[in-house]
Write a protein that holds these residues in place. Sequence first.
Motif, mmCIF file in Angstrom:
data_model
loop_
_atom_site.group_PDB
_atom_site.id
_atom_site.type_symbol
_atom_site.label_atom_id
_atom_site.label_comp_id
_atom_site.label_asym_id
_atom_site.label_seq_id
_atom_site.Cartn_x
_atom_site.Cartn_y
_atom_site.Cartn_z
ATOM 1 N N GLU A 61 0.820 -1.222 0.000
ATOM 2 C CA GLU A 61 0.000 0.000 0.000
ATOM 3 C C GLU A 61 0.849 1.265 0.000
ATOM 4 O O GLU A 61 0.530 2.244 -0.677
ATOM 5 C CB GLU A 61 -0.964 -0.003 1.189
ATOM 6 C CG GLU A 61 -2.081 -1.009 1.087
ATOM 7 C CD GLU A 61 -2.900 -0.851 -0.196
ATOM 8 O OE1 GLU A 61 -3.243 0.289 -0.562
ATOM 9 O OE2 GLU A 61 -3.180 -1.890 -0.830
ATOM 10 N N GLU A 62 1.949 1.259 0.762
ATOM 11 C CA GLU A 62 2.844 2.421 0.777
ATOM 12 C C GLU A 62 3.489 2.634 -0.581
ATOM 13 O O GLU A 62 3.610 3.769 -1.053
ATOM 14 C CB GLU A 62 3.940 2.231 1.834
ATOM 15 C CG GLU A 62 3.459 2.395 3.255
ATOM 16 C CD GLU A 62 4.586 2.133 4.221
ATOM 17 O OE1 GLU A 62 5.032 3.098 4.883
ATOM 18 O OE2 GLU A 62 5.029 0.958 4.302
ATOM 19 N N ILE A 63 3.887 1.561 -1.227
ATOM 20 C CA ILE A 63 4.495 1.659 -2.558
ATOM 21 C C ILE A 63 3.493 2.207 -3.562
ATOM 22 O O ILE A 63 3.809 3.093 -4.366
ATOM 23 C CB ILE A 63 5.032 0.278 -3.007
ATOM 24 C CG1 ILE A 63 6.195 -0.143 -2.117
ATOM 25 C CG2 ILE A 63 5.459 0.315 -4.471
ATOM 26 C CD1 ILE A 63 6.634 -1.570 -2.313
ATOM 27 N N ARG A 77 1.357 6.723 -6.837
ATOM 28 C CA ARG A 77 0.251 7.622 -7.197
ATOM 29 C C ARG A 77 0.652 9.085 -7.049
ATOM 30 O O ARG A 77 0.340 9.919 -7.900
ATOM 31 C CB ARG A 77 -0.966 7.335 -6.310
ATOM 32 C CG ARG A 77 -1.744 6.142 -6.732
ATOM 33 C CD ARG A 77 -3.050 6.013 -5.926
ATOM 34 N NE ARG A 77 -3.466 4.628 -5.943
ATOM 35 C CZ ARG A 77 -3.363 3.779 -4.930
ATOM 36 N NH1 ARG A 77 -2.895 4.176 -3.771
ATOM 37 N NH2 ARG A 77 -3.757 2.534 -5.053
ATOM 38 N N ARG A 78 1.360 9.400 -5.965
ATOM 39 C CA ARG A 78 1.814 10.789 -5.755
ATOM 40 C C ARG A 78 2.802 11.218 -6.830
ATOM 41 O O ARG A 78 2.756 12.344 -7.301
ATOM 42 C CB ARG A 78 2.439 10.952 -4.370
ATOM 43 C CG ARG A 78 1.397 11.180 -3.295
ATOM 44 C CD ARG A 78 2.044 11.475 -1.963
ATOM 45 N NE ARG A 78 2.272 10.176 -1.336
ATOM 46 C CZ ARG A 78 3.309 9.837 -0.592
ATOM 47 N NH1 ARG A 78 4.256 10.706 -0.359
ATOM 48 N NH2 ARG A 78 3.429 8.648 -0.071
ATOM 49 N N GLU A 79 3.708 10.313 -7.212
ATOM 50 C CA GLU A 79 4.691 10.642 -8.243
ATOM 51 C C GLU A 79 4.036 10.865 -9.594
ATOM 52 O O GLU A 79 4.512 11.659 -10.405
ATOM 53 C CB GLU A 79 5.726 9.523 -8.365
ATOM 54 C CG GLU A 79 6.691 9.457 -7.217
ATOM 55 C CD GLU A 79 7.608 8.244 -7.306
ATOM 56 O OE1 GLU A 79 7.493 7.450 -8.269
ATOM 57 O OE2 GLU A 79 8.436 8.093 -6.395
ATOM 58 N N ASN A 80 2.956 10.159 -9.853
ATOM 59 C CA ASN A 80 2.306 10.220 -11.162
ATOM 60 C C ASN A 80 1.099 11.147 -11.212
ATOM 61 O O ASN A 80 0.341 11.115 -12.177
ATOM 62 C CB ASN A 80 1.888 8.815 -11.600
ATOM 63 C CG ASN A 80 3.068 7.920 -11.840
ATOM 64 O OD1 ASN A 80 4.087 8.362 -12.362
ATOM 65 N ND2 ASN A 80 2.964 6.673 -11.447
ATOM 66 N N GLU A 81 0.917 11.976 -10.183
ATOM 67 C CA GLU A 81 -0.237 12.883 -10.162
ATOM 68 C C GLU A 81 -0.229 13.860 -11.327
ATOM 69 O O GLU A 81 -1.237 14.089 -11.967
ATOM 70 C CB GLU A 81 -0.248 13.688 -8.864
ATOM 71 C CG GLU A 81 -0.977 13.023 -7.746
ATOM 72 C CD GLU A 81 -0.954 13.868 -6.483
ATOM 73 O OE1 GLU A 81 -0.449 14.998 -6.511
ATOM 74 O OE2 GLU A 81 -1.455 13.380 -5.469
#
Length: 106
Positions: free
Chosen positions: A4-6, A11-15
């Motif tokens: 889940e952390e990964i 997701r944050r990197e690809n926003e």
Amino acid sequence: MDKEEILERSRRENEKLDERERDALAASGRMAFLVGGIICVLIIALEWKFRGRMPTEVWAVYASMYGTNELIQYFRLRKISHLIFALLQLAMAVFFFGMFFMSLVR
């Protein structure tokens, strides 16, 4: 780090950009760098042939472009060869800019 952390980190990197957009941006940056370098070399060659002078300001621009590119690659990849080339190119850029500046104040 669990699954889940990964996923959350990904997701944050690809926003802002998806993979396709990031790839297009990288490809366009490489092409712009290549074309800019070719134009710099052409200006240098033409200036040398027709005016008999070495355009230090164009060398300063080209060396700073190349040096910055190598420096970013060093920070991303941590390869010492990129750092060496970056420092050499940026030193050349400073040298050529200094020569250009000295020709202005003479």
